[in-house]
Enzyme design. Structure first.
Site, mmCIF file in Angstrom:
data_model
loop_
_atom_site.group_PDB
_atom_site.id
_atom_site.type_symbol
_atom_site.label_atom_id
_atom_site.label_comp_id
_atom_site.label_asym_id
_atom_site.label_seq_id
_atom_site.Cartn_x
_atom_site.Cartn_y
_atom_site.Cartn_z
ATOM 1 N N GLU A 220 0.849 -1.281 0.050
ATOM 2 C CA GLU A 220 -0.138 -0.116 -0.014
ATOM 3 C C GLU A 220 0.861 1.415 0.043
ATOM 4 O O GLU A 220 1.453 1.842 1.064
ATOM 5 C CB GLU A 220 -0.793 -0.094 1.289
ATOM 6 C CG GLU A 220 -2.081 -1.237 0.946
ATOM 7 C CD GLU A 220 -3.160 -1.042 0.021
ATOM 8 O OE1 GLU A 220 -3.246 0.155 -0.254
ATOM 9 O OE2 GLU A 220 -3.520 -2.103 -0.073
ATOM 10 N N CYS A 255 -1.663 9.264 2.177
ATOM 11 C CA CYS A 255 -1.120 8.650 0.897
ATOM 12 C C CYS A 255 -2.493 8.922 -0.305
ATOM 13 O O CYS A 255 -2.133 9.034 -1.330
ATOM 14 C CB CYS A 255 -0.985 7.404 0.783
ATOM 15 S SG CYS A 255 -2.528 6.106 1.622
#
Length: 488
Positions: A220, A255
C-alpha cells in the site's frame, strides 16, 4: 548492560519468533472460528477501553486534533472490526463453483484457508488505523501475525506493543518495535505474506526481500493524487471537501490526500479566492496557531518539505501561506500556482500541507497531464458534467476514484482499497482484507461413478471422436455419443 544486550532484536531473535509462531499456527488453533472471533472481540474491547490512551498517543506523535483522530483512526478501526465480526462466518464458508461435462458427475468449491505466519509493517501517518486494520484482516483469515509499527510514531508504537500483548493471544499475535535493524532482521525471515504500507522507496526494499523467499506481498504505497476541478461545480462545497481531504487529514500527510489540483486557467482566480476564504474559515486568520491541524511528523520531514518550497521557480509561485516554524514543526496551508512540472515538488509525492494548482485551457487536457505521471493511489474529479465523469473513469488509471469528494471512498468496506503500478499492489478493507490474507484453494469432489474409457489408453479413433463431441458443447451430439450413437 547485560540486560540491554538481551533486548537486542537481531536475525536470530527474528528466526526464533517466526519458529514460535509457526508452531502455534501448525497446531491449528488460529484456524478455528472461535479463536478468530475471540481475537476480534479483543480488538473491539481494546479500542473501547483504551480510546483515551490511543488519542493521547496520536496527539503526542502528530498533534492530531481529537475529532480528526477519532474519525480517521478510532472510528474507522472500530468499523473494520465490527464488519469482520458480523461477516466472518459468511466469509469462511466455502464458495460453490460450477463444474464441467469433463468431470461429470462432480461438485466443486473454493475454500479460503489462512496463509500461515504473516508480517504487517505499518506507517507513521495513521499509526493506529494502519497497524490494526490489516491485523484485523490477518486474524479474520486465521493467520498468526507479527506487527512492526513505525518507530517514527513512537508513542503509538509503544502503546500498540502494550495493548496487543494485553488484549490478544500472544502465542499467535506479536508486536516487534524498532527501526531499520529490527525491520531488516524480520525481512530476512521466510513469511507466508508481507503486508507493507509506506513509501515506494521502501516498498522496493520489501519486494526485493520477499522475492528471496517467493513470499507474496501487498504494498500500500502512494503517489501524486490529482484533483481535477471543473468550472461546473458547487465551488464552496468542492473546496471544503478538498481542504478536508488535504489539511484536515493529517495536514496532507496521507497517501490519498490531493497532491495537486488541475483547473482551467480562467477559473483558477475564482477557485483560489474561495480556497483562501474557506481556509480562513477552517483554521483562522493565523493557521499556524490553529489547534485543528496536525503537525509535521519530524524534523527530517519538515526539512524535506521546506526544501521543496525553497527550490528555484517554486518559492515565487506561493500565493497562499508559506509560513513555517521549525521549532513547532508547523507549515501553514500553502497553495502555489502554475509550478513548473520539472520541479521536485511536481515530481515526488508531497505528503504535507503544500498544494500546487496547475492550469489548462480545457479541462480535458488534465487527462494527459495525469497520465504522464506514475499511476496514483487515488484520483479526484469535481464536476457536474456526467460525460466528464465517464471519460475520467474510463481514461484515468488509479488505485481508486472519487467523484465530487476526496478520501471518503476508503471508508466504504465493500470497495477494495489499494494501488496500481507504482502506487501499490493488492488491496484490502472488508472482505478484501480477508481475501488478501487467505489462499483460495480449489477443491473438486468426485465419486467412482461416471467412468469413461475415452480418457485412458489405448487411444482409438472412436475415443478421439467421442472426446471431440464432448468438447463441442452440442447437447444433442453429446447425448447421442454417450448413448453410443453418432449424429453423422
Amino acid at each position: 548492560m547485560a540486560d540491554e544486550e538481551k533486548k537486542v532484536f537481531d536475525i536470530e531473535s527474528a528466526a526464533s519468533l517466526v519458529k514460535e509462531l509457526r508452531g502455534s499456527f501448525n497446531s491449528g488453533k488460529t484456524k478455528s472460528y472461535e479463536w478468530r472471533i475471540t481475537q476480534l472481540k479483543g480488538i473491539g474491547k481494546m479500542i473501547a477501553e483504551r480510546e483515551k490512551e490511543i488519542l493521547e498517543a496520536l496527539r503526542e506523535d502528530l498533534s492530531k486534533p481529537e475529532v480528526e483522530a477519532f474519525m480517521s483512526e478510532i472510528s474507522m478501526t472500530k468499523g473494520s472490526c465490527k464488519t469482520a465480526l458480523k461477516e466472518l462466518s459468511r466469509w469462511m464458508k466455502p464458495e460453490k463453483a460450477k463444474t464441467s461435462i469433463a468431470t461429470y458427475p462432480s461438485s466443486a468449491e473454493i475454500v479460503s484457508e489462512p496463509l500461515g505466519v504473516v508480517l504487517v509493517i505499518s506507517p507513521w501517518n495513521f499509526p493506529f488505523l494502519l497497524s490494526v486494520d490489516p491485523v484485523i484482516g490477518a486474524i479474520a483469515a486465521g493467520n498468526a501475525v507479527v506487527l512492526k509499527p513505525s518507530e517514527i510514531a513512537p508513542a503509538t508504537s509503544r502503546l500498540l506493543s502494550k495493548l496487543l500483548e494485553e488484549y490478544l493471544d500472544n502465542s499467535s499475535i506479536r508486536v516487534v518495535e524498532g527501526a531499520v535493524p529490527e525491520t531488516t532482521a524480520l525481512l530476512e525471515q521466510k513469511w507466508d505474506k508481507i503486508f507493507y504500507t509506506g513509501s515506494p522507496r521502501v516498498g522496493r526494499i520489501i519486494m526485493a526481500a520477499a522475492a528471496k523467499h517467493l513470499t507474496p506481498i501487498t504494498l500500500e504505497l502512494g503517489g501524486k493524487c490529482p484533483a481535477v476541478v471543473d468550472s461546473n461545480v458547487n465551488l464552496k462545497v468542492a473546496v471544503r471537501r478538498i481542504i478536508a481531504g488535504k489539511w484536515a487529514c493529517n495536514d496532507g500527510q496521507a497517501c490519498v490526500a490531493p497532491d495537486y489540483i488541475i483547473t482551467k486557467k480562467d477559473f483558477a482566480p475564482k477557485l483560489i479566492d474561495v480556497m483562501r476564504h474557506e481556509l480562513e474559515e477552517f483554521f483562522g486568520k493565523n493557521p499556524m496557531e490553529s489547534e485543528d491541524m496536525s503537525r509535521i511528523v519530524s524534523l527530517q520531514h519538515f526539512k524535506r518539505l521546506t526544501k521543496l518550497l525553497d527550490e528555484d521557480n517554486v518559492s515565487d509561485k506561493i500565493i497562499i501561506g508559506g509560513q513555517r516554524d521549525e521549532n513547532r514543526l508547523k507549515i501553514a496551508p500553502t497553495i502555489l500556482l502554475d509550478v513548473p512540472e520539472d520541479t521536485e515538488i511536481m515530481r515526488e509525492e508531497i505528503f504535507g500541507p503544500l498544494l500546487p494548482i496547475l492550469t489548462v485551457e480545457k479541462i480535458e487536457e488534465s487527462f494527459d497531464m495525469i497520465n504522464s505521471k506514475p499511476k496514483p493511489l487515488a484520483a479526484y474529479l469535481f464536476s457536474e458534467n456526467k460525460q466528464l465523469h465517464k471519460d475520467f473513469v474510463n481514461n484515468i488509471s488509479a488505485g481508486g476514484m472519487l467523484i465530487n469528494d476526496t478520501i471518503l471512498h476508503l471508508t466504504v468496506s465493500s470497495l477494495p482499497f489499494g494501488g496500481v503500478g507504482e502506487s501499490g499492489t493488492g488491496s484490502y478493507h472488508g472482505k478484501f482484507s480477508f481475501d488478501t490474507f487467505s489462499h483460495k484453494k480449489a477443491v473438486l469432489y468426485r465419486g467412482f461413478a461416471g467412468e469413461s474409457s475415452a480418457r485412458y489408453p489405448p487411444y482409438t479413433p472412436g475415443k478421439l471422436k467421442l472426446l471431440k463431441t464432448l468438447n463441442s458443447g452440442n447437447i444433442l451430439s453429446i447425448l447421442l455419443a454417450l448413448l453410443g450413437f453418432s449424429k453423422d
